[in-house]
Scaffold this motif. Structure first.
Motif, PDB file in Angstrom:
ATOM      1  N   ARG A 156       0.806  -1.221   0.000  1.00  0.00           N
ATOM      2  CA  ARG A 156       0.000   0.000   0.000  1.00  0.00           C
ATOM      3  C   ARG A 156       0.846   1.282   0.000  1.00  0.00           C
ATOM      4  NH1 ARG A 156      -3.238  -2.982   3.848  1.00  0.00           N
ATOM      5  NH2 ARG A 156      -2.272  -1.825   5.562  1.00  0.00           N
ATOM      6  N   GLN A 157       2.153   1.141   0.197  1.00  0.00           N
ATOM      7  CA  GLN A 157       2.999   2.328   0.330  1.00  0.00           C
ATOM      8  C   GLN A 157       3.539   2.785  -1.024  1.00  0.00           C
ATOM      9  OE1 GLN A 157       2.525   3.427   3.357  1.00  0.00           O
ATOM     10  NE2 GLN A 157       1.530   1.435   3.619  1.00  0.00           N
ATOM     11  N   LYS A 158       3.636   4.109  -1.185  1.00  0.00           N
ATOM     12  CA  LYS A 158       4.159   4.666  -2.434  1.00  0.00           C
ATOM     13  C   LYS A 158       5.618   5.107  -2.290  1.00  0.00           C
ATOM     14  CE  LYS A 158      -0.348   6.142  -4.143  1.00  0.00           C
ATOM     15  NZ  LYS A 158      -1.201   7.291  -4.560  1.00  0.00           N
ATOM     16  N   GLY A 159       5.971   5.594  -1.103  1.00  0.00           N
ATOM     17  CA  GLY A 159       7.337   6.058  -0.881  1.00  0.00           C
ATOM     18  C   GLY A 159       8.249   4.951  -0.365  1.00  0.00           C
ATOM     19  N   ALA A 185      11.804  -7.474   2.193  1.00  0.00           N
ATOM     20  CA  ALA A 185      12.469  -6.169   2.117  1.00  0.00           C
ATOM     21  C   ALA A 185      13.120  -5.982   0.744  1.00  0.00           C
ATOM     22  CB  ALA A 185      13.508  -6.043   3.225  1.00  0.00           C
ATOM     23  N   LYS A 186      13.755  -7.035   0.243  1.00  0.00           N
ATOM     24  CA  LYS A 186      14.378  -6.989  -1.083  1.00  0.00           C
ATOM     25  C   LYS A 186      13.326  -6.777  -2.168  1.00  0.00           C
ATOM     26  CE  LYS A 186      18.727  -9.519  -1.361  1.00  0.00           C
ATOM     27  NZ  LYS A 186      19.341 -10.785  -1.824  1.00  0.00           N
ATOM     28  N   GLN A 187      12.247  -7.556  -2.050  1.00  0.00           N
ATOM     29  CA  GLN A 187      11.184  -7.519  -3.061  1.00  0.00           C
ATOM     30  C   GLN A 187      10.582  -6.131  -3.194  1.00  0.00           C
ATOM     31  OE1 GLN A 187       8.189 -10.558  -2.482  1.00  0.00           O
ATOM     32  NE2 GLN A 187       6.763  -9.580  -3.895  1.00  0.00           N
ATOM     33  N   TYR A 188      10.429  -5.424  -2.063  1.00  0.00           N
ATOM     34  CA  TYR A 188       9.784  -4.120  -2.072  1.00  0.00           C
ATOM     35  C   TYR A 188      10.784  -2.967  -1.908  1.00  0.00           C
ATOM     36  CZ  TYR A 188       5.393  -6.612  -2.016  1.00  0.00           C
ATOM     37  OH  TYR A 188       4.338  -7.431  -2.352  1.00  0.00           O
ATOM     38  N   ASN A 189      12.069  -3.292  -2.088  1.00  0.00           N
ATOM     39  CA  ASN A 189      13.128  -2.276  -2.033  1.00  0.00           C
ATOM     40  C   ASN A 189      13.074  -1.470  -0.734  1.00  0.00           C
ATOM     41  OD1 ASN A 189      15.396  -1.020  -3.159  1.00  0.00           O
ATOM     42  ND2 ASN A 189      14.171   0.690  -3.942  1.00  0.00           N
ATOM     43  N   ILE A 217      21.162  -6.387   5.679  1.00  0.00           N
ATOM     44  CA  ILE A 217      20.585  -5.533   6.724  1.00  0.00           C
ATOM     45  C   ILE A 217      21.142  -4.122   6.597  1.00  0.00           C
ATOM     46  CG2 ILE A 217      20.231  -5.264   9.214  1.00  0.00           C
ATOM     47  CD1 ILE A 217      19.069  -7.878   8.078  1.00  0.00           C
ATOM     48  N   THR A 218      20.279  -3.121   6.641  1.00  0.00           N
ATOM     49  CA  THR A 218      20.739  -1.729   6.572  1.00  0.00           C
ATOM     50  C   THR A 218      21.482  -1.345   7.850  1.00  0.00           C
ATOM     51  OG1 THR A 218      18.884  -1.178   5.149  1.00  0.00           O
ATOM     52  CG2 THR A 218      20.002   0.663   6.258  1.00  0.00           C
ATOM     53  N   ALA A 219      20.912  -1.698   8.991  1.00  0.00           N
ATOM     54  CA  ALA A 219      21.570  -1.430  10.287  1.00  0.00           C
ATOM     55  C   ALA A 219      20.959  -2.340  11.339  1.00  0.00           C
ATOM     56  CB  ALA A 219      21.398   0.029  10.693  1.00  0.00           C
ATOM     57  N   THR A 220      21.771  -2.687  12.305  1.00  0.00           N
ATOM     58  CA  THR A 220      21.275  -3.481  13.426  1.00  0.00           C
ATOM     59  C   THR A 220      21.833  -2.909  14.729  1.00  0.00           C
ATOM     60  OG1 THR A 220      21.059  -5.737  14.306  1.00  0.00           O
ATOM     61  CG2 THR A 220      23.159  -5.171  13.335  1.00  0.00           C
ATOM     62  N   VAL A 221      21.072  -3.099  15.799  1.00  0.00           N
ATOM     63  CA  VAL A 221      21.478  -2.605  17.121  1.00  0.00           C
ATOM     64  C   VAL A 221      21.781  -3.801  18.013  1.00  0.00           C
ATOM     65  CG1 VAL A 221      20.723  -1.369  19.196  1.00  0.00           C
ATOM     66  CG2 VAL A 221      20.138  -0.477  16.930  1.00  0.00           C
ATOM     67  N   VAL A 222      22.949  -3.798  18.623  1.00  0.00           N
ATOM     68  CA  VAL A 222      23.275  -4.800  19.650  1.00  0.00           C
ATOM     69  C   VAL A 222      23.470  -4.061  20.964  1.00  0.00           C
ATOM     70  CG1 VAL A 222      24.269  -6.560  18.136  1.00  0.00           C
ATOM     71  CG2 VAL A 222      25.732  -4.733  18.991  1.00  0.00           C
ATOM     72  N   THR A 223      22.960  -4.633  22.041  1.00  0.00           N
ATOM     73  CA  THR A 223      23.079  -3.963  23.339  1.00  0.00           C
ATOM     74  C   THR A 223      23.886  -4.817  24.308  1.00  0.00           C
ATOM     75  OG1 THR A 223      21.028  -4.864  24.262  1.00  0.00           O
ATOM     76  CG2 THR A 223      20.847  -2.855  22.973  1.00  0.00           C
ATOM     77  N   TYR A 224      24.478  -4.150  25.293  1.00  0.00           N
ATOM     78  CA  TYR A 224      25.442  -4.805  26.176  1.00  0.00           C
ATOM     79  C   TYR A 224      24.997  -4.890  27.630  1.00  0.00           C
ATOM     80  CZ  TYR A 224      28.115  -3.957  21.962  1.00  0.00           C
ATOM     81  OH  TYR A 224      28.521  -3.923  20.644  1.00  0.00           O
ATOM     82  N   GLY A 225      23.786  -4.450  27.929  1.00  0.00           N
ATOM     83  CA  GLY A 225      23.277  -4.509  29.300  1.00  0.00           C
ATOM     84  C   GLY A 225      22.544  -5.800  29.601  1.00  0.00           C
ATOM     85  N   LYS A 226      22.575  -6.744  28.677  1.00  0.00           N
ATOM     86  CA  LYS A 226      21.873  -8.015  28.872  1.00  0.00           C
ATOM     87  C   LYS A 226      22.891  -9.142  28.953  1.00  0.00           C
ATOM     88  CE  LYS A 226      17.794  -6.009  26.778  1.00  0.00           C
ATOM     89  NZ  LYS A 226      18.336  -4.631  26.711  1.00  0.00           N
TER      90      LYS A 226
END
Length: 369
Positions: A156-159, A185-189, A217-226
């Motif tokens: 449904r998205q145009k942008g 994600a690849k299919q819909y750019n 992956i464009t970006a991923t977050v890893v955290t260190y408090g766990k």
């Protein structure tokens, strides 16, 4: 005196009446089934001794950074730690933050523009929702882990779209269908942003690495408090995105950098985990022991987070109280924090829990369901 203090009092009174008022409690002794210290590093004496020796050798690690990283708060240690992290995760760049909340705030408030759409799993962490409020992008949700619903929203998205997911969800304790979402994600750019807070350390360097998806992956977050038992977070990305965040991410630009002790403890944590892989093995054995007790759960079989649905706030409170009185620390999640009828006991399993503790925990729960 604040003029509209009565509005705040009314809101707090309402929560108190509903039994959902949050308060800060003093730490209590008990068997830990509620912290995110999955591998026990926050209580590991060997790890603590290593950190203590480094502090004794270099006491200036404890000094404040004196400013943001763009002014006086940058150091050779934070630079080398970012290079170390990027190499470990097979990304070209890493950017460190004082916490996972700050990292998500920076990432999601900065990358999407006013012409973009952020499509977030409905179970995504609150930090992402807060970041979206700072962004000029449109935000939409898709049903939790529902690929068909995600595709319908994408259609449904145009942008341009950014898809926001966690690899392991903190409330449900289930995994995202990462490989399938990468294909969509690849299919819909679309760009894919992944929070690996609860997967990192428990599953090596995370599920992105496990499935070899770094280049997707464009970006991923890893955290260190766990699982790492320290504090802070890193955004893993390419060089252009890192430079863009440094230039345009308000939570990075306008925040005083953490002290070097934090960066040192993160790098040391990585090294410690590499030398103590038995901790992850022991955790997996404990998860298996818990699942073998026959309690129904929507959580994935190999997840260290196990949710037990108790669809009644009052019954859930009674169960948590009974567990507490018997020396077990657990976390109850009531409606309206979750949908009515999906109230739950959130159980976190750790490498240091014993099989006897796990069996006794499940026995008490079975008495209430």
């Amino acid at each position: 005196m604040l003029k509209n203090i009565s509005r705040f009092e009314e809101a707090l009174h309402k929560r108190e009446q509903e039994g959902t008022l949050r308060t800060l409690k003093s730490p209590t002794e008990g068997i830990d089934f509620y912290s995110n210290d999955y591998l026990g590093l926050a209580r590991n004496r060997e790890f603590q001794d290593i950190l203590l020796k480094k502090i004794n050798d270099t006491p200036q690690l404890l000094s404040g950074s004196t400013g943001s990283r763009l002014i006086s708060g940058n150091s050779n240690l934070v630079i080398s730690t970012e290079e170390f992290i990027a190499k470990k995760h097979k990304f070209s760049s890493a950017l460190l933050f004082p916490s996972g909340y700050n990292a998500n705030l920076a990432l999601f408030s900065t990358l999407p523009s006013r012409h973009d759409t952020i499509i977030a799993d409905e179970q995504i962490h609150r930090s992402v929702h807060d970041a979206c409020k700072m962004s000029h992008a449109k935000k939409l949700k898709f049903r939790h882990n529902d690929l068909n619903d995600l595709e319908k929203v994408l259609q449904r998205q145009k942008g341009h779209c950014y898809i926001a997911i966690e690899s392991l969800y903190s409330m449900e304790g289930d995994f995202a269908p990462l490989q399938e979402i990468v294909k969509l994600a690849k299919q819909y750019n679309a760009d894919l942003l992944v929070d690996e807070a609860h997967a990192f350390g428990v599953f090596g360097n995370g599920l992105i690495e496990k499935y070899g998806l770094e280049s997707e992956i464009t970006a991923t977050v890893v955290t260190y408090g766990k699982a790492l038992g320290t504090h802070g977070a890193a955004i893993l990305c390419n060089d252009i995105i890192k430079s863009y965040l440094i230039n345009f991410a308000s939570p990075f630009i306008y925040s005083t950098s953490a002290q070097d002790f934090q960066w040192m403890s993160i790098k040391t944590g990585y090294e410690f985990l590499e030398d103590h892989q038995k901790l992850s093995t022991r955790l997996k054995e404990n998860v298996k022991a818990f699942r073998s007790q026959g309690l129904e759960s929507p959580s994935s079989e190999s997840s260290p987070i196990q949710a037990i649905i108790i669809p009644d706030n009052q019954k859930l409170k009674m169960l948590q109280k009974s567990l507490f009185e018997k020396g077990f620390q657990t976390y109850a999640i009531h409606s309206p924090t979750v949908k009515e009828g999906t109230e739950r006991l959130r159980i976190c399993l750790h490498s240091f829990n014993t099989e006897e503790e796990i069996i006794r925990l499940t026995e008490i729960i079975k008495e209430f369901i």
